[in-house]
Design an enzyme around this catalytic site. Structure first.
Site, PDB file in Angstrom:
ATOM      1  N   HIS A  25      23.847  18.300  26.244  1.00  0.00           N
ATOM      2  CA  HIS A  25      24.644  19.484  25.963  1.00  0.00           C
ATOM      3  C   HIS A  25      23.759  20.493  25.245  1.00  0.00           C
ATOM      4  O   HIS A  25      22.883  20.114  24.450  1.00  0.00           O
ATOM      5  CB  HIS A  25      25.846  19.136  25.089  1.00  0.00           C
ATOM      6  CG  HIS A  25      26.915  18.404  25.828  1.00  0.00           C
ATOM      7  ND1 HIS A  25      26.933  17.029  25.919  1.00  0.00           N
ATOM      8  CD2 HIS A  25      27.990  18.856  26.512  1.00  0.00           C
ATOM      9  CE1 HIS A  25      27.986  16.665  26.621  1.00  0.00           C
ATOM     10  NE2 HIS A  25      28.650  17.748  26.995  1.00  0.00           N
ATOM     11  N   ARG A  37      20.089  21.786  18.494  1.00  0.00           N
ATOM     12  CA  ARG A  37      19.939  21.131  17.184  1.00  0.00           C
ATOM     13  C   ARG A  37      18.621  20.373  17.117  1.00  0.00           C
ATOM     14  O   ARG A  37      17.904  20.435  16.121  1.00  0.00           O
ATOM     15  CB  ARG A  37      21.110  20.178  16.949  1.00  0.00           C
ATOM     16  CG  ARG A  37      21.031  19.441  15.644  1.00  0.00           C
ATOM     17  CD  ARG A  37      22.251  18.524  15.487  1.00  0.00           C
ATOM     18  NE  ARG A  37      22.145  17.724  14.307  1.00  0.00           N
ATOM     19  CZ  ARG A  37      21.637  16.489  14.274  1.00  0.00           C
ATOM     20  NH1 ARG A  37      21.194  15.932  15.377  1.00  0.00           N
ATOM     21  NH2 ARG A  37      21.570  15.823  13.155  1.00  0.00           N
ATOM     22  N   ARG A  38      18.287  19.673  18.188  1.00  0.00           N
ATOM     23  CA  ARG A  38      17.019  18.941  18.226  1.00  0.00           C
ATOM     24  C   ARG A  38      15.830  19.904  18.141  1.00  0.00           C
ATOM     25  O   ARG A  38      14.847  19.636  17.449  1.00  0.00           O
ATOM     26  CB  ARG A  38      16.933  18.102  19.499  1.00  0.00           C
ATOM     27  CG  ARG A  38      17.908  16.928  19.519  1.00  0.00           C
ATOM     28  CD  ARG A  38      17.905  16.245  20.875  1.00  0.00           C
ATOM     29  NE  ARG A  38      16.632  15.639  21.172  1.00  0.00           N
ATOM     30  CZ  ARG A  38      16.398  14.331  21.146  1.00  0.00           C
ATOM     31  NH1 ARG A  38      17.368  13.503  20.833  1.00  0.00           N
ATOM     32  NH2 ARG A  38      15.211  13.861  21.439  1.00  0.00           N
ATOM     33  N   CYS A  85      33.076  20.828  24.070  1.00  0.00           N
ATOM     34  CA  CYS A  85      34.049  19.941  24.697  1.00  0.00           C
ATOM     35  C   CYS A  85      34.100  18.626  23.915  1.00  0.00           C
ATOM     36  O   CYS A  85      33.409  18.455  22.926  1.00  0.00           O
ATOM     37  CB  CYS A  85      33.656  19.674  26.144  1.00  0.00           C
ATOM     38  SG  CYS A  85      32.029  18.918  26.317  1.00  0.00           S
ATOM     39  N   GLU A 131      24.287  22.473  22.782  1.00  0.00           N
ATOM     40  CA  GLU A 131      24.368  22.424  21.319  1.00  0.00           C
ATOM     41  C   GLU A 131      23.488  21.315  20.747  1.00  0.00           C
ATOM     42  O   GLU A 131      22.817  21.498  19.735  1.00  0.00           O
ATOM     43  CB  GLU A 131      25.814  22.171  20.846  1.00  0.00           C
ATOM     44  CG  GLU A 131      26.837  23.119  21.399  1.00  0.00           C
ATOM     45  CD  GLU A 131      27.461  22.664  22.713  1.00  0.00           C
ATOM     46  OE1 GLU A 131      28.644  22.949  22.917  1.00  0.00           O
ATOM     47  OE2 GLU A 131      26.777  22.021  23.538  1.00  0.00           O
TER      48      GLU A 131
END
Length: 138
Positions: free
Chosen positions: A62, A68-69, A117, A64
């Site tokens: 995903h 973040r990674r 989701c 997001e």
């Protein structure tokens, strides 16, 4: 500009679409927003692909999660340089550089082009003032 500079793989082509997520830094002497992390993606890989990868495949793709990674990689890279620069958003708290923080005046902003989701989806909640956030029963 950053999105346009990304390679074609993972970007929507023609009439296809994908989710875009990004983190930008504002402040600390920068006149413009500075892109720290940018990712596209829409789903998790299947079980067969994950099993075949023997632990070497990113399971959750995903946007997001990938963003973040990428942000974590950026922050770790900045800490790894061990020399705070004017370009960086972090500064050491202690003299040996084991604790870092955002520089004063730096604000981070997160953007995602679609609602999350799964467990992050927006759902009606029961009375939040009770101190619990349970899903309302339909």
């Amino acid at each position: 500009d950053r999105f346009d500079g990304l390679p074609g793989r993972g970007k929507p082509q023609g009439s296809s679409w994908t989710v875009l997520a990004g983190v930008v830094a504002e402040g600390a002497g920068h006149e413009r927003l500075r892109v720290l992390a940018l990712a596209t993606g829409t789903r998790c890989v299947g079980v067969s692909t994950m099993s075949a990868g023997r632990g070497r495949i990113v399971h959750d793709c995903h946007a997001e999660v990938l963003c973040r990674r990428a942000l974590q990689r950026h922050l770790l890279s900045e800490i790894g340089s061990r020399s705070p620069s004017d370009e960086g958003i972090l500064e050491p708290v202690d003299s040996d550089g084991t604790v870092w923080r955002l520089r004063d005046g730096v604000r981070l902003h997160f953007y995602v082009s679609a609602l999350p989701c799964g467990e992050c989806a927006l759902v009606p909640l029961t009375n939040a003032s009770e101190g619990t956030l349970r899903r309302a029963r339909a």
